[in-house]
Design a protein around this motif. Structure first.
Motif, PDB file in Angstrom:
ATOM      1  N   ASN A  26       0.831  -1.199   0.000  1.00 59.22           N
ATOM      2  CA  ASN A  26       0.000   0.000   0.000  1.00 59.22           C
ATOM      3  C   ASN A  26       0.865   1.248   0.000  1.00 59.22           C
ATOM      4  O   ASN A  26       2.071   1.188   0.202  1.00 59.22           O
ATOM      5  N   SER A  27       0.218   2.378  -0.217  1.00 51.80           N
ATOM      6  CA  SER A  27       0.948   3.641  -0.206  1.00 51.80           C
ATOM      7  C   SER A  27       0.211   4.672   0.645  1.00 51.80           C
ATOM      8  O   SER A  27      -1.006   4.623   0.785  1.00 51.80           O
ATOM      9  N   ILE A  28       0.994   5.588   1.213  1.00 52.53           N
ATOM     10  CA  ILE A  28       0.461   6.710   1.970  1.00 52.53           C
ATOM     11  C   ILE A  28       0.841   7.993   1.247  1.00 52.53           C
ATOM     12  O   ILE A  28       1.977   8.141   0.790  1.00 52.53           O
ATOM     13  N   ILE A  44       4.401   7.415  -0.646  1.00 51.47           N
ATOM     14  CA  ILE A  44       5.369   6.456  -0.128  1.00 51.47           C
ATOM     15  C   ILE A  44       4.764   5.066  -0.210  1.00 51.47           C
ATOM     16  O   ILE A  44       3.708   4.790   0.379  1.00 51.47           O
ATOM     17  N   ASN A  45       5.425   4.175  -0.935  1.00 50.94           N
ATOM     18  CA  ASN A  45       4.914   2.827  -1.173  1.00 50.94           C
ATOM     19  C   ASN A  45       5.615   1.808  -0.271  1.00 50.94           C
ATOM     20  O   ASN A  45       6.663   2.077   0.303  1.00 50.94           O
ATOM     21  N   GLY A  46       5.022   0.606  -0.217  1.00 54.22           N
ATOM     22  CA  GLY A  46       5.666  -0.518   0.454  1.00 54.22           C
ATOM     23  C   GLY A  46       5.134  -0.840   1.832  1.00 54.22           C
ATOM     24  O   GLY A  46       5.790  -1.545   2.600  1.00 54.22           O
ATOM     25  N   PHE A  47       3.932  -0.370   2.154  1.00 55.87           N
ATOM     26  CA  PHE A  47       3.355  -0.626   3.467  1.00 55.87           C
ATOM     27  C   PHE A  47       2.273  -1.700   3.406  1.00 55.87           C
ATOM     28  O   PHE A  47       1.668  -1.929   2.368  1.00 55.87           O
ATOM     29  N   SER A  48       2.017  -2.318   4.543  1.00 54.47           N
ATOM     30  CA  SER A  48       0.869  -3.209   4.712  1.00 54.47           C
ATOM     31  C   SER A  48      -0.223  -2.414   5.412  1.00 54.47           C
ATOM     32  O   SER A  48       0.000  -1.866   6.499  1.00 54.47           O
ATOM     33  N   SER A  49      -1.398  -2.334   4.797  1.00 58.94           N
ATOM     34  CA  SER A  49      -2.474  -1.510   5.360  1.00 58.94           C
ATOM     35  C   SER A  49      -2.903  -1.983   6.741  1.00 58.94           C
ATOM     36  O   SER A  49      -3.333  -1.184   7.582  1.00 58.94           O
ATOM     37  N   GLU A  50      -2.784  -3.276   7.002  1.00 56.28           N
ATOM     38  CA  GLU A  50      -3.208  -3.820   8.288  1.00 56.28           C
ATOM     39  C   GLU A  50      -2.224  -3.487   9.404  1.00 56.28           C
ATOM     40  O   GLU A  50      -2.555  -3.628  10.584  1.00 56.28           O
TER      41      GLU A  50
END
Length: 209
Positions: A26-28, A44-50
């Motif tokens: 995910n991205s923020i 900014i990419n590379g996140f887990s939404s959970e």
């Protein structure tokens, strides 16, 4: 557990939205509200939404000033980062302090923002560990990200902008009070005839540095 607790502590109007196109990537998005800013948006990419929660302290909410850290008229302690992200990556807890600036900013223009934001986050961590995360206290890694532009003055500069580039990490110190932190600079080059730009960046590049 951390994310659910932050949802209870931070009011919704301060929360940064997460683009959940891929549950594991995910991205923020962090936006700059200053009208004269060249860098207007960072994704900014590379996140887990959970496992991720982002928020901004740079929100003007009428009649909601609790104490002077949010008072625009109080010098120094009113300065805050554009975005703060709590997340877990590969079983490690991280907090990313994100600041957006234009054209090679001087440390004096952003170190106070990092310091004041860190003081607030230190308080949040104490609240979480004291009242919400009993038996599973966190000691997150703090990372300080500076997103900025570099305007090329050469008249022959290409019209298209270059991708954002991670310039590595460098210690920066506020000589007034001794506050010192390692800052990762992510810079995007733009031609002088372009007034604004955006940056897209993968957070994993920071963890590989």
């Amino acid at each position: 557990m951390i994310i659910q607790s932050l949802e209870k502590i931070i009011e919704p109007q301060y929360k940064l939205s997460i683009n959940s196109h891929d549950p594991k990537n995910n991205s923020i998005i962090i936006k700059e509200t200053q009208q004269d800013a060249k860098l207007r948006k960072v994704e900014i990419n590379g996140f887990s939404s959970e496992k991720t929660y982002g928020f901004t302290l740079d929100v003007k909410v009428k009649n909601r000033v609790i104490f002077n850290c949010f008072n625009s008229g109080e010098p120094n302690i009113n300065k805050v980062c554009d975005g703060i992200i709590f997340t877990e990556i590969e079983n490690k807890d991280y907090i990313f302090f994100c600041e957006l600036k234009s054209d090679r900013p001087q440390p004096i223009s952003y170190l106070v923002q990092y310091q004041n934001s860190q003081l607030f986050v230190d308080y949040l961590i104490n609240i979480l560990n004291s009242f919400y995360l009993k038996g599973s206290k966190i000691t997150p890694n703090y990372k300080y990200l500076l997103f900025c532009t570099d305007t090329k003055q050469d008249s022959k500069a290409r019209i298209t902008t270059q991708p954002a580039r991670l310039e590595g990490v460098k210690m920066r110190r506020n000589e007034d009070n001794g506050f010192e932190i390692p800052i990762y600079t992510i810079r995007r080059q733009i031609p002088k005839n372009r007034n604004t730009t955006n940056i897209s960046f993968d957070i994993k590049k920071i963890l590989e540095t």
